[in-house]
Design an enzyme around this catalytic site. Sequence first.
Site, PDB file in Angstrom:
ATOM      1  N   PHE A  74       4.893  -4.850   4.369  1.00 17.19           N
ATOM      2  CA  PHE A  74       3.783  -4.221   3.630  1.00 17.19           C
ATOM      3  C   PHE A  74       2.767  -3.691   4.654  1.00 17.19           C
ATOM      4  CE2 PHE A  74       5.493  -7.769   1.182  1.00 17.19           C
ATOM      5  CZ  PHE A  74       5.830  -7.181  -0.028  1.00 17.19           C
ATOM      6  N   ASP A  91       1.836  -8.998   4.006  1.00 17.34           N
ATOM      7  CA  ASP A  91       0.522  -8.655   3.437  1.00 17.34           C
ATOM      8  C   ASP A  91       0.711  -7.777   2.193  1.00 17.34           C
ATOM      9  OD1 ASP A  91      -2.182  -8.273   3.040  1.00 17.34           O
ATOM     10  OD2 ASP A  91      -2.416  -6.808   4.660  1.00 17.34           O
ATOM     11  N   CYS A 118      -3.995 -11.276  -1.621  1.00 14.50           N
ATOM     12  CA  CYS A 118      -5.315 -10.812  -2.045  1.00 14.50           C
ATOM     13  C   CYS A 118      -5.484 -10.972  -3.553  1.00 14.50           C
ATOM     14  CB  CYS A 118      -5.556  -9.379  -1.591  1.00 14.50           C
ATOM     15  SG  CYS A 118      -4.299  -8.239  -2.113  1.00 14.50           S
TER      16      CYS A 118
HETATM   17  C1  LIG Z   1      -2.414  -4.933   1.105  1.00 15.66           C
HETATM   18  S1  LIG Z   1      -1.627  -3.454   1.557  1.00 15.66           S
HETATM   19  C2  LIG Z   1      -1.165  -3.791   3.217  1.00 15.66           C
HETATM   20  C3  LIG Z   1      -2.270  -3.580   4.217  1.00 15.66           C
HETATM   21  C4  LIG Z   1      -1.831  -3.604   5.650  1.00 15.66           C
HETATM   22  N1  LIG Z   1      -1.223  -4.862   6.007  1.00 15.66           N
HETATM   23  C5  LIG Z   1      -2.989  -3.306   6.598  1.00 15.66           C
HETATM   24  O1  LIG Z   1      -3.496  -4.247   7.245  1.00 15.66           O
HETATM   25  O2  LIG Z   1      -3.416  -2.150   6.668  1.00 15.66           O
HETATM   26  C6  LIG Z   1      -0.116  -3.536   0.685  1.00 15.66           C
HETATM   27  C7  LIG Z   1       0.916  -2.462   1.032  1.00 15.66           C
HETATM   28  O3  LIG Z   1       2.129  -2.795   0.342  1.00 15.66           O
HETATM   29  C8  LIG Z   1       2.801  -1.598  -0.003  1.00 15.66           C
HETATM   30  N2  LIG Z   1       3.763  -1.981  -1.053  1.00 15.66           N
HETATM   31  C9  LIG Z   1       3.539  -2.262  -2.348  1.00 15.66           C
HETATM   32  N3  LIG Z   1       4.672  -2.711  -2.947  1.00 15.66           N
HETATM   33  C10 LIG Z   1       5.636  -2.717  -1.977  1.00 15.66           C
HETATM   34  C11 LIG Z   1       6.999  -3.105  -1.946  1.00 15.66           C
HETATM   35  N4  LIG Z   1       7.613  -3.599  -3.027  1.00 15.66           N
HETATM   36  N5  LIG Z   1       7.662  -2.988  -0.783  1.00 15.66           N
HETATM   37  C12 LIG Z   1       7.047  -2.509   0.320  1.00 15.66           C
HETATM   38  N6  LIG Z   1       5.767  -2.137   0.352  1.00 15.66           N
HETATM   39  C13 LIG Z   1       5.062  -2.244  -0.783  1.00 15.66           C
HETATM   40  C14 LIG Z   1       1.724  -0.645  -0.383  1.00 15.66           C
HETATM   41  O4  LIG Z   1       2.176   0.686  -0.207  1.00 15.66           O
HETATM   42  C15 LIG Z   1       0.605  -1.051   0.614  1.00 15.66           C
HETATM   43  O5  LIG Z   1       0.676  -0.207   1.744  1.00 15.66           O
END
Ligand SMILES: C[S@@+](CC[C@H](N)C(=O)[O-])C[C@H]1O[C@@H](n2cnc3c(N)ncnc32)[C@H](O)[C@@H]1O
Length: 392
Positions: free
Chosen positions: A224, A296, A336
Amino acid sequence: VSDPFRPVGTVRLRAGRELPVRRGHPWLYRGSLADRLPPTPGPVLVEGADGSRLGVALVGASGGSLALRMVARGCEAWSAATLRVRLREAAAVRERLGIDSDAVRLVHAEGDDLPALVIDRYGPVAVVEPYEPAWEPYLGEVTAMLTEELGCATVVMRRGYGGDRRASALAGALPAEPVIVREEAARFPVDVAAGQKTGFFLDQRDTRWRVAALSTGCTLLNLFSYSGGFAVAALVRGARRAVNVDASRPALELARRAYRLNGLPADDASFLAGDAFAVARELAAGGAAFEVVVVDPPAFVRRRSELAAGLRGYKEINLQAIRLVAPGGLLVSCSCSALLDEDGFGGVLLAAAVDAGRSVRVLERRGAAPDHPTPLACLEMRHLKAWLCRVR
Ligand SMILES: C[S@@+](CC[C@H](N)C(=O)[O-])C[C@H]1O[C@@H](n2cnc3c(N)ncnc32)[C@H](O)[C@@H]1O
């Protein structure tokens, strides 16, 4: 034009419901109100059951049970001057914190006594994110303060409610390209117009650099990843290699840009577009291992009805992540979800560790960076958990 600061009515609380507010809690639920809310939009005076003045509140429109958010306390006036003082104080707190970045959360809503208002600053660009329509009449004042007093050249608005996430410019022009910010020793491209949140995850700043310091010479898997924050920080601090996984192609495009900005080799194998659950499962099945694994995900539990499914999600992704940590390596697991507290989160990690057959020790329990303050009376606002664990 009517004065948007002028209360449009008075709401009295039911007997016995005023203590949390008197102690500094910013929220009032519908069940606590003895009166109906006034039909006209605008701030309301809040009184205790005995008629004593508790302050002024903005009306919540988010559809839930949260009815009012306090913007002024006791006899304090809700006025343009009050708003300016709050913004000034919020900016002064950030100055005191000595944050080593030009990307800072300038206003953290309830934590800065400006409930449901977020303002992130990316160098000369401020991104204002109101979480309630009740903020709309005040955005002109907020923008004037940001440009005149705080030196912002551009003010962008991204609504945090109503589903329309399109950016609009409140001052200056909407940036056509990502804004480049510096955070510690790295530079990041921030897409304030179309990126997630206001464009960057500022809340993870300190954890990003703590993990980076522990990743020198290591391989890192960034599940993520969004725009690659954890990977870029770690590589800048001497990690050997990092792999970013995200379902969003634009996010991975930003991550590639971040690599290039920092002179890091951006080979295709470092960016995997796809579902992190599936990718992690595949990597684990293939026997892959990393010395540091960051998990994350987005909030899996946004309302109570999502609790059971959300817990299953957290357990599954952490099970795969733990399987991917090389013996003696580091798991950085984040959540979160406000509705999942520290104990609940620990329980999920334990279930995952047991299923993985690995021993997991908690080294550090971290939260959001300090430019995300929380009122002591409202600790439920502290939703970010980031646990650093050693996996054997
Ligand atoms: C909380 S953010 C991550 C923030 C990142 N770690 C940072 O510090 O900038 C969650 C991320 O998960 C991605 N996401 C959501 N569902 C997902 C999935 N099933 N598989 C992969 N990525 C996913 C979203 O696109 C988003 O970029």
